[in-house]
Design a protein around this motif. Structure first.
Motif, PDB file in Angstrom:
ATOM      1  N   PHE A   1       7.981 -12.113 -13.011  1.00 46.08           N
ATOM      2  CA  PHE A   1       8.463 -11.206 -11.971  1.00 46.08           C
ATOM      3  C   PHE A   1       7.408 -10.160 -11.626  1.00 46.08           C
ATOM      4  O   PHE A   1       6.552  -9.821 -12.441  1.00 46.08           O
ATOM      5  CB  PHE A   1       9.712 -10.453 -12.441  1.00 46.08           C
ATOM      6  CG  PHE A   1      10.883 -11.319 -12.773  1.00 46.08           C
ATOM      7  CD1 PHE A   1      11.767 -11.735 -11.786  1.00 46.08           C
ATOM      8  CD2 PHE A   1      11.132 -11.708 -14.085  1.00 46.08           C
ATOM      9  CE1 PHE A   1      12.868 -12.517 -12.101  1.00 46.08           C
ATOM     10  CE2 PHE A   1      12.221 -12.487 -14.414  1.00 46.08           C
ATOM     11  CZ  PHE A   1      13.094 -12.901 -13.421  1.00 46.08           C
ATOM     12  N   SER A   2       7.517  -9.622 -10.420  1.00 49.06           N
ATOM     13  CA  SER A   2       6.744  -8.454 -10.022  1.00 49.06           C
ATOM     14  C   SER A   2       7.719  -7.429  -9.450  1.00 49.06           C
ATOM     15  O   SER A   2       8.671  -7.794  -8.749  1.00 49.06           O
ATOM     16  CB  SER A   2       5.700  -8.820  -8.970  1.00 49.06           C
ATOM     17  OG  SER A   2       4.896  -7.705  -8.643  1.00 49.06           O
ATOM     18  N   PHE A   3       7.498  -6.152  -9.756  1.00 46.35           N
ATOM     19  CA  PHE A   3       8.399  -5.085  -9.345  1.00 46.35           C
ATOM     20  C   PHE A   3       7.607  -3.931  -8.738  1.00 46.35           C
ATOM     21  O   PHE A   3       6.456  -3.697  -9.107  1.00 46.35           O
ATOM     22  CB  PHE A   3       9.186  -4.522 -10.531  1.00 46.35           C
ATOM     23  CG  PHE A   3      10.016  -5.521 -11.278  1.00 46.35           C
ATOM     24  CD1 PHE A   3      11.329  -5.761 -10.919  1.00 46.35           C
ATOM     25  CD2 PHE A   3       9.483  -6.221 -12.362  1.00 46.35           C
ATOM     26  CE1 PHE A   3      12.103  -6.682 -11.617  1.00 46.35           C
ATOM     27  CE2 PHE A   3      10.250  -7.137 -13.062  1.00 46.35           C
ATOM     28  CZ  PHE A   3      11.562  -7.367 -12.694  1.00 46.35           C
ATOM     29  N   ILE A   4       8.254  -3.194  -7.846  1.00 42.89           N
ATOM     30  CA  ILE A   4       7.713  -1.924  -7.380  1.00 42.89           C
ATOM     31  C   ILE A   4       8.870  -0.942  -7.232  1.00 42.89           C
ATOM     32  O   ILE A   4       9.921  -1.284  -6.676  1.00 42.89           O
ATOM     33  CB  ILE A   4       6.945  -2.062  -6.042  1.00 42.89           C
ATOM     34  CG1 ILE A   4       6.315  -0.716  -5.654  1.00 42.89           C
ATOM     35  CG2 ILE A   4       7.840  -2.580  -4.928  1.00 42.89           C
ATOM     36  CD1 ILE A   4       5.344  -0.822  -4.484  1.00 42.89           C
ATOM     37  N   LYS A   5       8.698   0.252  -7.779  1.00 40.30           N
ATOM     38  CA  LYS A   5       9.760   1.255  -7.718  1.00 40.30           C
ATOM     39  C   LYS A   5       9.923   1.776  -6.292  1.00 40.30           C
ATOM     40  O   LYS A   5       8.941   1.940  -5.561  1.00 40.30           O
ATOM     41  CB  LYS A   5       9.463   2.414  -8.668  1.00 40.30           C
ATOM     42  CG  LYS A   5      10.631   3.386  -8.811  1.00 40.30           C
ATOM     43  CD  LYS A   5      10.362   4.440  -9.871  1.00 40.30           C
ATOM     44  CE  LYS A   5      11.581   5.355 -10.045  1.00 40.30           C
ATOM     45  NZ  LYS A   5      11.345   6.396 -11.069  1.00 40.30           N
ATOM     46  N   CYS A   6      11.160   2.030  -5.911  1.00 38.56           N
ATOM     47  CA  CYS A   6      11.480   2.516  -4.570  1.00 38.56           C
ATOM     48  C   CYS A   6      11.781   4.016  -4.598  1.00 38.56           C
ATOM     49  O   CYS A   6      12.263   4.553  -5.597  1.00 38.56           O
ATOM     50  CB  CYS A   6      12.704   1.796  -4.011  1.00 38.56           C
ATOM     51  SG  CYS A   6      12.541   0.007  -3.913  1.00 38.56           S
TER      52      CYS A   6
ATOM     53  N   ASN B   1       0.809  -1.218   0.000  1.00 34.35           N
ATOM     54  CA  ASN B   1       0.000   0.000   0.000  1.00 34.35           C
ATOM     55  C   ASN B   1       0.842   1.268   0.000  1.00 34.35           C
ATOM     56  O   ASN B   1       0.292   2.370  -0.082  1.00 34.35           O
ATOM     57  CB  ASN B   1      -0.925   0.010   1.220  1.00 34.35           C
ATOM     58  CG  ASN B   1      -1.946  -1.102   1.161  1.00 34.35           C
ATOM     59  OD1 ASN B   1      -2.522  -1.370   0.102  1.00 34.35           O
ATOM     60  ND2 ASN B   1      -2.180  -1.762   2.293  1.00 34.35           N
ATOM     61  N   GLU B   2       2.157   1.127   0.119  1.00 34.57           N
ATOM     62  CA  GLU B   2       3.016   2.298   0.063  1.00 34.57           C
ATOM     63  C   GLU B   2       4.330   1.954  -0.616  1.00 34.57           C
ATOM     64  O   GLU B   2       4.725   0.786  -0.691  1.00 34.57           O
ATOM     65  CB  GLU B   2       3.273   2.873   1.454  1.00 34.57           C
ATOM     66  CG  GLU B   2       3.963   1.962   2.434  1.00 34.57           C
ATOM     67  CD  GLU B   2       4.147   2.631   3.803  1.00 34.57           C
ATOM     68  OE1 GLU B   2       5.242   3.198   4.017  1.00 34.57           O
ATOM     69  OE2 GLU B   2       3.206   2.591   4.633  1.00 34.57           O
ATOM     70  N   MET B   3       4.979   2.984  -1.135  1.00 33.92           N
ATOM     71  CA  MET B   3       6.241   2.796  -1.848  1.00 33.92           C
ATOM     72  C   MET B   3       7.360   2.479  -0.862  1.00 33.92           C
ATOM     73  O   MET B   3       7.478   3.128   0.185  1.00 33.92           O
ATOM     74  CB  MET B   3       6.581   4.070  -2.629  1.00 33.92           C
ATOM     75  CG  MET B   3       7.900   4.021  -3.378  1.00 33.92           C
ATOM     76  SD  MET B   3       8.283   5.584  -4.239  1.00 33.92           S
ATOM     77  CE  MET B   3       7.084   5.513  -5.570  1.00 33.92           C
ATOM     78  N   PRO B   4       8.207   1.491  -1.161  1.00 34.59           N
ATOM     79  CA  PRO B   4       9.370   1.236  -0.303  1.00 34.59           C
ATOM     80  C   PRO B   4      10.298   2.458  -0.273  1.00 34.59           C
ATOM     81  O   PRO B   4      10.557   3.066  -1.311  1.00 34.59           O
ATOM     82  CB  PRO B   4      10.058   0.050  -0.976  1.00 34.59           C
ATOM     83  CG  PRO B   4       8.994  -0.586  -1.815  1.00 34.59           C
ATOM     84  CD  PRO B   4       8.119   0.534  -2.275  1.00 34.59           C
ATOM     85  N   ARG B   5      10.786   2.808   0.920  1.00 29.89           N
ATOM     86  CA  ARG B   5      11.676   3.956   1.074  1.00 29.89           C
ATOM     87  C   ARG B   5      13.072   3.461   1.458  1.00 29.89           C
ATOM     88  O   ARG B   5      13.249   2.816   2.495  1.00 29.89           O
ATOM     89  CB  ARG B   5      11.144   4.924   2.131  1.00 29.89           C
ATOM     90  CG  ARG B   5       9.824   5.573   1.774  1.00 29.89           C
ATOM     91  CD  ARG B   5       9.537   6.766   2.682  1.00 29.89           C
ATOM     92  NE  ARG B   5       9.603   6.418   4.092  1.00 29.89           N
ATOM     93  CZ  ARG B   5       8.578   5.930   4.785  1.00 29.89           C
ATOM     94  NH1 ARG B   5       7.415   5.717   4.192  1.00 29.89           N
ATOM     95  NH2 ARG B   5       8.708   5.645   6.076  1.00 29.89           N
ATOM     96  N   LEU B   6      14.045   3.779   0.618  1.00 36.43           N
ATOM     97  CA  LEU B   6      15.425   3.366   0.832  1.00 36.43           C
ATOM     98  C   LEU B   6      16.304   4.568   1.127  1.00 36.43           C
ATOM     99  O   LEU B   6      16.082   5.663   0.604  1.00 36.43           O
ATOM    100  CB  LEU B   6      15.969   2.648  -0.406  1.00 36.43           C
ATOM    101  CG  LEU B   6      15.171   1.466  -0.942  1.00 36.43           C
ATOM    102  CD1 LEU B   6      15.832   0.939  -2.212  1.00 36.43           C
ATOM    103  CD2 LEU B   6      15.066   0.366   0.100  1.00 36.43           C
ATOM    104  N   ARG B   7      17.327   4.338   1.949  1.00 38.83           N
ATOM    105  CA  ARG B   7      18.301   5.391   2.268  1.00 38.83           C
ATOM    106  C   ARG B   7      19.696   4.766   2.272  1.00 38.83           C
ATOM    107  O   ARG B   7      19.913   3.716   2.894  1.00 38.83           O
ATOM    108  CB  ARG B   7      17.985   6.001   3.638  1.00 38.83           C
ATOM    109  CG  ARG B   7      19.037   6.962   4.171  1.00 38.83           C
ATOM    110  CD  ARG B   7      18.607   7.557   5.501  1.00 38.83           C
ATOM    111  NE  ARG B   7      18.236   6.548   6.484  1.00 38.83           N
ATOM    112  CZ  ARG B   7      19.095   5.883   7.260  1.00 38.83           C
ATOM    113  NH1 ARG B   7      20.412   6.109   7.132  1.00 38.83           N
ATOM    114  NH2 ARG B   7      18.671   5.007   8.154  1.00 38.83           N
TER     115      ARG B   7
END
Length: 210
Positions: A99-104, A55-61
């Motif tokens: 495959f399945s993808f979601i942009k971070c 339900n939300e975009m992955p957040r990377l740092r």
């Protein structure tokens, strides 16, 4: 007359992140890990998890104190792979439905946006391993599907080709590992992935002798 099935060299490959090299690893932090569901292959039931249920975009740092910038294929993100734009393109070219993808959202230390990266999972699941013709340690205690194929001590897998059909990539119900066929392996290598020592984070191991 039916031909006996056996593991065949050069036919199918284990597709996984390459952790060889002995460096300190990646320095990417998944900041909202607790808000993201587990991948389908780790969820029970599978429909309760996966990229499709996010339900939300992955957040990377990125944090250079922890490690290096990630390779094109990186593990360690709540069971998902982290992949680059280039690897995502190659994967989709070969088998878009596998495959399945979601942009971070991926931020560098100075707050700027990093090059595009995606969480990825292999979503095709096929009961394609011929257990009787394979040589693998089968664990049976407290596994959701009743058993688990462990490759920790090595394995020699034979596959039921009639189950795989035209698929190029898949997981099985009894292992979290992902497999690809020779066609995908060759395409990835021609695209610059999986050639040791500059494997770009991709490891391709012959499934007939892991």
């Amino acid at each position: 007359m039916e031909t006996e099935n056996t593991p065949v060299e050069g036919e199918f490959y284990l597709l996984r992140p390459d952790v060889r090299g002995g460096d300190r690893g990646h320095g990417v932090v998944l900041e909202n890990e607790s808000a993201l569901p587990l991948p389908e292959h780790l969820s029970e039931p599978p429909s309760a998890g996966g990229i499709g249920s996010m339900n939300e975009m992955p957040r990377l740092r990125y944090d250079s104190r922890i490690g290096e910038m990630p390779g094109d294929l990186q593990a360690g993100f709540k069971g998902y792979w982290l992949v680059s734009e280039a690897l995502k393109s190659a994967m989709q070219t070969m088998d878009a439905e596998g495959f399945s993808f979601i942009k971070c959202e991926f931020r560098l230390e100075d707050g700027s946006e990093a090059a595009p990266h995606y969480l990825c999972e292999v979503v095709r699941v096929l009961d394609a391993i011929d257990e009787e013709a394979s040589s693998v340690n089968i664990l049976t205690d407290d596994y959701p599907n009743g058993k688990y194929y462990s490759i920790g001590g090595g394995a020699k897998f034979a596959f039921r080709r009639s189950v795989i059909g035209t698929a190029h990539v898949f997981r099985t119900p009894y292992t979290s590992n992902a497999f690809c066929d020779r066609t995908m392996r060759d395409f990835l290598m021609e695209s610059g992935f999986g050639r040791y020592p500059d494997a770009r984070g991709v490891r391709l191991t012959d499934a007939s002798d892991i």
